[in-house]
Scaffold this motif. Structure first.
Motif, short mmCIF file in Angstrom:
data_model
loop_
_atom_site.label_atom_id
_atom_site.label_comp_id
_atom_site.label_asym_id
_atom_site.label_seq_id
_atom_site.Cartn_x
_atom_site.Cartn_y
_atom_site.Cartn_z
N SER A 107 23.31 -14.45 -27.36
CA SER A 107 24.62 -14.35 -26.72
C SER A 107 25.68 -14.62 -27.77
O SER A 107 26.30 -15.68 -27.79
N LYS A 109 29.07 -13.09 -30.03
CA LYS A 109 30.17 -12.13 -30.15
C LYS A 109 29.84 -11.05 -31.19
O LYS A 109 30.12 -9.87 -30.98
N GLY A 112 27.77 -8.22 -29.74
CA GLY A 112 28.11 -7.71 -28.41
C GLY A 112 27.40 -8.43 -27.28
O GLY A 112 27.19 -7.86 -26.21
N TYR A 113 27.03 -9.69 -27.51
CA TYR A 113 26.39 -10.54 -26.48
C TYR A 113 25.05 -9.97 -25.99
O TYR A 113 24.61 -10.28 -24.90
N ARG A 147 32.06 -16.79 -30.30
CA ARG A 147 30.91 -17.38 -29.59
C ARG A 147 29.61 -16.99 -30.28
O ARG A 147 29.44 -15.84 -30.70
N ASP B 153 37.35 -14.50 -27.00
CA ASP B 153 36.63 -14.77 -25.75
C ASP B 153 36.60 -16.27 -25.43
O ASP B 153 35.53 -16.89 -25.41
N LYS B 211 32.85 -3.99 -20.67
CA LYS B 211 32.90 -5.45 -20.64
C LYS B 211 34.23 -5.96 -20.10
O LYS B 211 34.37 -7.12 -19.77
#
Lengths: 374, 276
Positions: A107, A109, A112-113, A147, B153, B211
């Motif tokens: 997961s 960034k 693209g998770y 992330r 995010d 997304k």
């Protein structure tokens, strides 16, 4: 009553905060996975094919800033999916029973998770997996990483149990802030009940040791690894193990790859004593580092034997931006990836898969464990 | 159309009800009074019917401007419209960099972008409680190639910038304020930001766009306010955010100190004066 509700409300709200950066106990449970649709997961007989592969989170030879001379961070989703499909296809071609993976994103960034463990289970003949994060944070405020959740994984045709994440020491050559946001490397270990032989349990053990430490952290990592394997050995059980050790074999021609790996604008070997060195490219940071793997070779059986491990056909790594000249990429120039067992590998079954050098900056190594061999 | 514009202008000139320390309500600041806080914008009562505000510290890297205009009472509520404009590009390009504080990957050059927002606010005092309802439309214009991988995010930020990727969004909210004593006030607010499902055609071309579909953020704040005087007050409390992000659902209590891994209360100081 109102007071109780208020207190409960506050407790609920306070409880919603997960750590910003996840730290781990010395030992914790690994995260378990299963393929959405399983292929045959019954062990019949015959050898067990084991593969180790640092898949570089599916970015292939992308010039990522963190481990090459590139300055890019985020690859587009379509290319990552293409790369992961190619990795899955090759795992399928190898028909591995057990796969030890390093640098898998679940997961992040930067990829693209995509949950790459789940993807590989769903797109290969492997059915079960366990995952241990080495870098898990809500947000890394540096270089646009954002992330992240990346780590090691064991995939298997057969069911896994007792999966454990074993924490390795943190680097001591970093300031507190950098260390807080940095990697927490680990060993992941799991039992495979289907491969129990008589009273002997069967384990798979996967490690990704430090690459960039300039202190003796790598020694601590290998020591912990040797200790983990010794525990299994002393219990009278079998293991197959491997990973990206970020260490060169004993007796390697060179312990200094700084010149090969230098990026434009970097300064190395400027001092009278030859320092500074490029992090991750120098293998004599502390006394005894060139022989750091000797205890493993002395005690266990290596997939690539001591007569061959320094031959170019068993090199497993080169930085993705390495170039021999203006037009020729360096496909591999050192060996960093290994497989060992306390059992026996089948004769002539070991292979370094150099044909797939474009799928990562590391190459897979495979061997077949001889079930019932003594 | 002309009739509508004429009505709108006339309605805008109606003197609104004014009130101090009430940034999120339909009440405007009294004329010539200004208010500002550590984390709040500078607000100024330009006239009895117009109030403007800017974030002065942000202004030079993220030009922004907001205008609140009083409107005719509606269904017994004091009403106002609010218009906001923001140009985030210079700031976003400052943080699209290598190294520490590289929040956006240096791979991306953010194009010129303009954010426009229009809201309708309605306030009413009901049984000693000040209630404000608001709702509106957000538009995000990107004048160039805006890569969907350049999103930030994290809570509070993702959905505010999401409007540039989604092209539009809607927001709605509720504020409840009650004086507990002469000096102390409690404020409860709830805000919903929604990036509606759009761009289905784009998803065919750019799968990353999927997304951004249908993502929401629910923000809630509870503050205890000590009104020391007409010119100074201190606020403390928390903000709770939950929402849908590209990586899934998440919730967090803010402010949060990462290295200490703990929540700490909001501490906000606000000052005000009246220009002579």
């Amino acid at each position: 009553m109102k007071k109780s509700i208020s207190i409960l409300g506050v407790l609920l709200i306070l409880g919603c905060n997960d750590p910003f950066v996840t730290v781990f106990e010395d030992s914790s449970d690994a995260v378990m996975y299963e393929a959405n649709s399983k292929s045959d997961s019954t062990y019949d007989s015959g050898g067990v094919k084991v593969v180790t592969w640092n898949i570089r989170f599916g970015i292939a030879r992308f010039p990522f800033f963190g481990d090459s001379c590139g300055d890019d961070v985020i690859l587009d989703d379509a290319t990552i999916e293409e790369n992961m499909a190619a990795i899955a296809d090759y795992l399928h071609v190898m028909d591995a029973d057990i796969v030890l993976l390093q640098e898998v994103d679940v997961s992040s960034k930067r990829t693209g998770y995509m949950d790459q463990v789940q993807y590989l289970l769903d797109n290969t003949n492997l059915n079960y997996g366990c995952y241990a994060s080495m870098w898990k944070a809500d947000f890394i405020p540096s270089d646009g990483i954002g992330r992240i959740d990346a780590g090691n994984a064991i995939l298997s045709k057969y069911e896994l149990s007792d999966a454990e994440r074993i924490q390795l020491d943190l680097r001591t050559d970093q300031d507190g802030l950098t260390q807080y946001f940095y990697l927490r490397r680990n060993i992941v270990k799991a039992k495979i009940p289907a491969l129990v032989q008589g009273a002997k349990d069967f384990y798979a053990v996967d490690i990704h040791a430090t690459a960039f430490a300039t202190d003796d952290t790598k020694q601590q990592h290998i020591d912990k690894y040797v200790e983990t394997l010794a525990e299994i050995q002393s219990s009278g059980d079998y293991f197959v193990t491997g990973g990206d050790f970020n260490s060169i074999p004993p007796g390697a021609d060179s312990t200094d790859f700084c010149d090969e790996d230098i990026c434009s604008g970097e300064s190395i070997h400027t001092d009278a004593d030859g320092e500074p060195h490029k992090e991750g490219s120098y293998f004599e940071n502390f006394s005894g580092e060139p022989d750091i793997l000797v205890p493993l070779y002395d005690t266990y059986n290596s997939a690539i034997d001591t007569a061959s491990y320094n031959l170019p056909e068993h090199f497993t790594h080169a930085p993705s931006t390495g170039m021999i000249d203006d037009t020729t990429a360096t496909m591999y120039d050192r060996k960093l990836d290994y497989l060992f067992t306390n059992g026996i590998w089948e004769n002539a079954s070991s292979k370094t898969h150099q044909a797939v050098w474009e799928l990562s900056d590391h190459l897979p190594v495979s061997a077949v464990f001889n079930v019932g061999g003594e | 159309m002309k009739k509508f514009i004429f009505y709108f202008i006339i309605a805008s000139l109606v003197f609104g009800e004014t009130k101090k320390w009430d940034a999120h309500s339909a009440y405007l600041l009294p004329q010539k009074r200004w208010e500002m806080g550590l984390f709040q914008p500078f607000r100024y009562g330009y006239s009895e019917s117009i109030e403007y505000s800017v974030h002065p510290l942000w202004f030079f890297v993220m030009p922004n401007f907001s205008l609140k205009i009083s409107q005719s009472d509606f269904a017994g509520f004091t009403s106002a419209s609010q218009y906001k404009m923001v140009y985030p590009t210079p700031f976003l390009n400052m943080i699209a960099k290598e190294g520490i504080m590289g929040i956006i990957a240096p791979d991306f050059q953010m194009p010129p972008m303009l954010g426009l927002s229009a809201s309708w606010l309605m306030s009413k005092n009901m049984a000693g409680v000040n209630l404000t309802l608001n709702g509106g439309l957000d538009l995000g214009f990107a004048f160039g190639d805006l890569d969907t991988r350049s999103t930030i995010d994290i809570p509070l930020v993702y959905h505010r910038l999401g409007v540039y990727y989604n092209k539009w969004g809607i927001h709605t909210g509720l504020d409840v304020q009650k004086n507990l004593t002469q000096k102390f006030t409690a404020l409860f607010d709830l805000d919903l930001i929604f990036l509606p499902m759009t761009g289905l055609a784009e998803v065919q071309i750019d799968p990353d766009a999927s997304k951004l579909m249908g993502e929401y953020s629910l923000e809630h704040k509870l503050l205890l306010i000590w009104n020391k005087s007409e010119n100074f007050r201190v606020l403390t409390g928390y903000k709770f955010v939950m929402g849908e992000y590209p990586y899934g659902s998440d919730m967090r209590l803010l402010p949060y100190i990462p290295m200490a891994e703990t929540w700490v209360p909001i501490i906000e100081f606000q000052w005000a004066r009246k220009k002579r």
